[in-house]
Design a protein around this motif. Structure first.
Motif, PDB file in Angstrom:
ATOM      1  N   SER A  67      78.854  20.755  -6.628  1.00 32.68           N
ATOM      2  CA  SER A  67      77.789  20.325  -5.716  1.00 32.68           C
ATOM      3  C   SER A  67      76.508  21.086  -6.024  1.00 32.68           C
ATOM      4  CB  SER A  67      78.201  20.575  -4.258  1.00 32.68           C
ATOM      5  OG  SER A  67      79.383  19.863  -3.944  1.00 32.68           O
ATOM      6  N   TYR A  68      75.392  20.331  -6.096  1.00 36.29           N
ATOM      7  CA  TYR A  68      74.089  20.904  -6.447  1.00 36.29           C
ATOM      8  C   TYR A  68      73.029  20.214  -5.590  1.00 36.29           C
ATOM      9  CZ  TYR A  68      70.143  22.430  -9.380  1.00 36.29           C
ATOM     10  OH  TYR A  68      68.980  22.988  -9.851  1.00 36.29           O
ATOM     11  N   LEU A  69      72.222  21.012  -4.895  1.00 37.47           N
ATOM     12  CA  LEU A  69      71.220  20.473  -3.968  1.00 37.47           C
ATOM     13  C   LEU A  69      69.806  20.608  -4.511  1.00 37.47           C
ATOM     14  CD1 LEU A  69      73.687  20.748  -2.003  1.00 37.47           C
ATOM     15  CD2 LEU A  69      72.012  21.309  -0.215  1.00 37.47           C
ATOM     16  N   PHE A  70      69.005  19.581  -4.252  1.00 41.11           N
ATOM     17  CA  PHE A  70      67.556  19.642  -4.459  1.00 41.11           C
ATOM     18  C   PHE A  70      66.841  19.992  -3.158  1.00 41.11           C
ATOM     19  CE2 PHE A  70      69.102  16.482  -7.546  1.00 41.11           C
ATOM     20  CZ  PHE A  70      68.654  17.057  -8.720  1.00 41.11           C
ATOM     21  N   GLY A  71      67.422  19.600  -2.031  1.00 45.27           N
ATOM     22  CA  GLY A  71      66.826  19.886  -0.740  1.00 45.27           C
ATOM     23  C   GLY A  71      67.858  19.818   0.358  1.00 45.27           C
ATOM     24  N   GLY A  72      67.646  20.589   1.437  1.00 47.20           N
ATOM     25  CA  GLY A  72      68.566  20.585   2.561  1.00 47.20           C
ATOM     26  C   GLY A  72      69.576  21.713   2.493  1.00 47.20           C
ATOM     27  N   GLN A  73      70.675  21.535   3.215  1.00 50.06           N
ATOM     28  CA  GLN A  73      71.708  22.572   3.297  1.00 50.06           C
ATOM     29  C   GLN A  73      73.014  21.933   3.743  1.00 50.06           C
ATOM     30  OE1 GLN A  73      70.729  26.536   5.055  1.00 50.06           O
ATOM     31  NE2 GLN A  73      72.312  26.038   6.560  1.00 50.06           N
ATOM     32  N   ILE A  85      77.835  28.188   2.830  1.00 43.77           N
ATOM     33  CA  ILE A  85      76.621  27.373   2.887  1.00 43.77           C
ATOM     34  C   ILE A  85      76.068  27.260   1.480  1.00 43.77           C
ATOM     35  CG2 ILE A  85      74.238  27.293   3.712  1.00 43.77           C
ATOM     36  CD1 ILE A  85      75.199  28.688   6.262  1.00 43.77           C
ATOM     37  N   ILE A  86      75.731  26.036   1.083  1.00 45.67           N
ATOM     38  CA  ILE A  86      75.079  25.840  -0.204  1.00 45.67           C
ATOM     39  C   ILE A  86      73.637  25.413   0.030  1.00 45.67           C
ATOM     40  CG2 ILE A  86      76.007  23.494  -0.389  1.00 45.67           C
ATOM     41  CD1 ILE A  86      75.800  23.786  -3.441  1.00 45.67           C
ATOM     42  N   ARG A  87      72.746  26.065  -0.724  1.00 46.47           N
ATOM     43  CA  ARG A  87      71.308  25.818  -0.610  1.00 46.47           C
ATOM     44  C   ARG A  87      70.774  25.317  -1.945  1.00 46.47           C
ATOM     45  NH1 ARG A  87      72.712  30.465   2.158  1.00 46.47           N
ATOM     46  NH2 ARG A  87      72.158  30.503   4.377  1.00 46.47           N
ATOM     47  N   PRO A  88      69.563  24.768  -1.964  1.00 46.34           N
ATOM     48  CA  PRO A  88      69.013  24.220  -3.206  1.00 46.34           C
ATOM     49  C   PRO A  88      69.029  25.219  -4.358  1.00 46.34           C
ATOM     50  CG  PRO A  88      67.678  23.506  -1.353  1.00 46.34           C
ATOM     51  CD  PRO A  88      68.673  24.494  -0.804  1.00 46.34           C
ATOM     52  N   GLY A  89      69.439  24.723  -5.525  1.00 40.42           N
ATOM     53  CA  GLY A  89      69.464  25.542  -6.731  1.00 40.42           C
ATOM     54  C   GLY A  89      70.748  26.303  -6.956  1.00 40.42           C
ATOM     55  N   GLY A 114      63.185  19.338   5.943  1.00 36.75           N
ATOM     56  CA  GLY A 114      62.496  18.775   4.783  1.00 36.75           C
ATOM     57  C   GLY A 114      63.268  17.670   4.101  1.00 36.75           C
ATOM     58  N   GLY A 115      64.415  17.278   4.665  1.00 36.23           N
ATOM     59  CA  GLY A 115      65.229  16.222   4.086  1.00 36.23           C
ATOM     60  C   GLY A 115      66.434  16.756   3.343  1.00 36.23           C
ATOM     61  N   LEU A 116      67.220  15.849   2.814  1.00 37.23           N
ATOM     62  CA  LEU A 116      68.438  16.189   2.080  1.00 37.23           C
ATOM     63  C   LEU A 116      68.483  15.417   0.776  1.00 37.23           C
ATOM     64  CD1 LEU A 116      71.381  17.404   1.900  1.00 37.23           C
ATOM     65  CD2 LEU A 116      72.135  15.243   2.929  1.00 37.23           C
ATOM     66  N   GLU A 117      68.804  16.115  -0.309  1.00 33.82           N
ATOM     67  CA  GLU A 117      69.073  15.455  -1.586  1.00 33.82           C
ATOM     68  C   GLU A 117      70.050  16.316  -2.364  1.00 33.82           C
ATOM     69  OE1 GLU A 117      66.833  13.158  -5.265  1.00 33.82           O
ATOM     70  OE2 GLU A 117      65.695  14.594  -4.054  1.00 33.82           O
ATOM     71  N   MET A 118      71.122  15.684  -2.847  1.00 34.24           N
ATOM     72  CA  MET A 118      72.127  16.439  -3.585  1.00 34.24           C
ATOM     73  C   MET A 118      72.816  15.554  -4.617  1.00 34.24           C
ATOM     74  SD  MET A 118      75.273  16.851  -0.835  1.00 34.24           S
ATOM     75  CE  MET A 118      76.351  17.680  -2.014  1.00 34.24           C
ATOM     76  N   ILE A 119      73.371  16.212  -5.618  1.00 32.43           N
ATOM     77  CA  ILE A 119      74.196  15.568  -6.637  1.00 32.43           C
ATOM     78  C   ILE A 119      75.576  16.195  -6.560  1.00 32.43           C
ATOM     79  CG2 ILE A 119      74.592  15.259  -9.111  1.00 32.43           C
ATOM     80  CD1 ILE A 119      72.170  13.753  -8.580  1.00 32.43           C
ATOM     81  N   GLN A 120      76.602  15.347  -6.522  1.00 27.48           N
ATOM     82  CA  GLN A 120      77.957  15.878  -6.654  1.00 27.48           C
ATOM     83  C   GLN A 120      78.641  15.208  -7.834  1.00 27.48           C
ATOM     84  OE1 GLN A 120      81.839  15.533  -4.118  1.00 27.48           O
ATOM     85  NE2 GLN A 120      80.758  17.369  -3.399  1.00 27.48           N
ATOM     86  N   SER A 140      74.908  31.801  -7.126  1.00 27.47           N
ATOM     87  CA  SER A 140      73.552  31.875  -6.594  1.00 27.47           C
ATOM     88  C   SER A 140      72.534  31.443  -7.637  1.00 27.47           C
ATOM     89  CB  SER A 140      73.245  33.309  -6.148  1.00 27.47           C
ATOM     90  OG  SER A 140      73.196  34.172  -7.279  1.00 27.47           O
ATOM     91  N   VAL A 141      71.319  31.211  -7.192  1.00 26.49           N
ATOM     92  CA  VAL A 141      70.229  30.845  -8.096  1.00 26.49           C
ATOM     93  C   VAL A 141      70.061  31.892  -9.188  1.00 26.49           C
ATOM     94  CG1 VAL A 141      67.734  30.482  -8.229  1.00 26.49           C
ATOM     95  CG2 VAL A 141      69.037  29.467  -6.349  1.00 26.49           C
ATOM     96  N   GLU A 142      70.208  33.158  -8.829  1.00 29.04           N
ATOM     97  CA  GLU A 142      70.005  34.246  -9.784  1.00 29.04           C
ATOM     98  C   GLU A 142      71.055  34.257 -10.904  1.00 29.04           C
ATOM     99  OE1 GLU A 142      67.898  34.800  -6.204  1.00 29.04           O
ATOM    100  OE2 GLU A 142      70.088  34.632  -6.452  1.00 29.04           O
ATOM    101  N   GLN A 143      72.201  33.624 -10.667  1.00 29.47           N
ATOM    102  CA  GLN A 143      73.264  33.594 -11.671  1.00 29.47           C
ATOM    103  C   GLN A 143      73.129  32.436 -12.659  1.00 29.47           C
ATOM    104  OE1 GLN A 143      76.358  33.949  -8.366  1.00 29.47           O
ATOM    105  NE2 GLN A 143      77.410  35.012 -10.026  1.00 29.47           N
ATOM    106  N   LEU A 144      72.152  31.562 -12.435  1.00 30.23           N
ATOM    107  CA  LEU A 144      72.002  30.363 -13.252  1.00 30.23           C
ATOM    108  C   LEU A 144      70.721  30.477 -14.075  1.00 30.23           C
ATOM    109  CD1 LEU A 144      72.931  27.782 -10.475  1.00 30.23           C
ATOM    110  CD2 LEU A 144      74.464  28.874 -12.131  1.00 30.23           C
TER     111      LEU A 144
END
Length: 303
Positions: A67-73, A85-89, A114-120, A140-144
């Motif tokens: 699961s990967y998010l562009f926006g939302g939670q 909890i997964i957050r964008p990025g 701000g809306g929701l957008e995700m790819i699974q 986390s974002v820092e690990q990618l």
């Protein structure tokens, strides 16, 4: 050469969440080990309460969900007792193996303002790992790692490509990246993988004089080195890897063996796949069952 262009189809994953379903497709079931791909959103008008978007507890076998998010939670809960909890990025990577159940809940209206957008996506497991113990990791974002160049920004979600690698644990050779391109920017696919696909999240691209736009997955043969030119500001997900062989897919179950799918059906019906201990009051029944979710008998935990 371009092998196939897949147009996303409409599907629903909950009461209030419609998605663009990309994989599987009848003429192309997999790209490398990737056997499933859904694009949810962008959803700007979040229902009140946002729980109308919830995906109730449901089972998986024989795959990893990514699961990967562009926006939302989104709040993930699973049979292992994980609540994340997964957050964008970020990346949520859940390996189902011999069986797991999880839910995806939308519990913080402020995080969805701000809306929701995700790819699974789902990644099929090699035969020797199909019955492994379930596992879950959040990265986390820092690990990618992120790479930038003129007009190009990209984040490696998993695997190896363009000399990038990270600590995301995979079971077979693959690559998966989020790419942002400025208008008129040229781009090329990684060469080290047998099967490669490019999904257009937004914007449009040109390849050999042809224009492709949002909601299309382009799959290329190994010998091809296409020149991709962004026509506008464009977001891409590129993915692929080494094929694993034929897989059977039914509902949320993936396996190299038909009989294993039948066993998983019975396991879910009989309550042999444990529900998340902190989200076990409702669930999605097997699709061909006649009983309703509300008031249905609750599966019992595995002994």
């Amino acid at each position: 050469m371009l092998d196939i262009v897949i147009e996303a189809r409409k599907a629903a994953i909950s009461e209030a969440v419609a998605v663009k379903r990309i994989l599987p497709f009848r003429l192309r079931r997999m790209v490398g080990p990737f056997v499933f791909m859904d694009h949810a959103g962008p959803i700007a008008n979040i229902p009140t309460p946002p729980s109308a978007m919830d995906v109730l507890p449901h089972p998986h076998i024989g795959l990893s969900t990514v699961s990967y998010l562009f926006g939302g939670q989104v709040t993930h809960r699973d049979s292992l007792g994980v609540q994340q909890i997964i957050r964008p990025g970020e990346v949520n990577w859940m390996t189902a193996g011999k069986g797991i159940a999880h839910s995806e809940r939308f519990e913080d209206p402020a995080a969805l303002a701000g809306g929701l957008e995700m790819i699974q996506t789902w990644v099929a497991l090699p035969e020797e790992d199909e019955e492994c113990n379930p596992a879950f990791d959040n990265y986390s974002v820092e690990q990618l790692p992120v790479y930038t160049d003129k007009g190009i920004w990209m984040r490696l979600i998993a695997g190896t490509a363009y000399g990038l690698h990270n600590s995301v644990e995979t079971h077979s050779p693959l690559f998966y990246l989020h790419v942002e391109l400025d208008a008129a920017t040229p781009f090329a696919l990684p060469q080290e993988h047998s099967e490669r696909g490019l999904y257009i999240v937004k914007g449009s691209i040109e390849i050999a004089g042809n224009i492709y736009s949002a909601g299309q997955l382009l799959v290329f043969t190994k010998e091809t080195d296409p020149l991709i030119i962004a026509k506008t500001q464009t977001s891409l997900m590129i993915l692929g890897g080494e094929p694993l062989g034929e897989r059977y897919i039914w509902w949320n179950f993936v396996s190299s063996r038909k009989e294993r799918i039948e066993q998983a059906k019975e396991d879910w019906k009989q309550g042999r796949i444990v529900l998340p201990p902190n989200d076990n009051h409702e669930f999605i029944p097997l699709p061909d069952d006649k009983f309703k979710t509300a008031g249905a008998p609750k599966p019992n935990p595995l002994s």
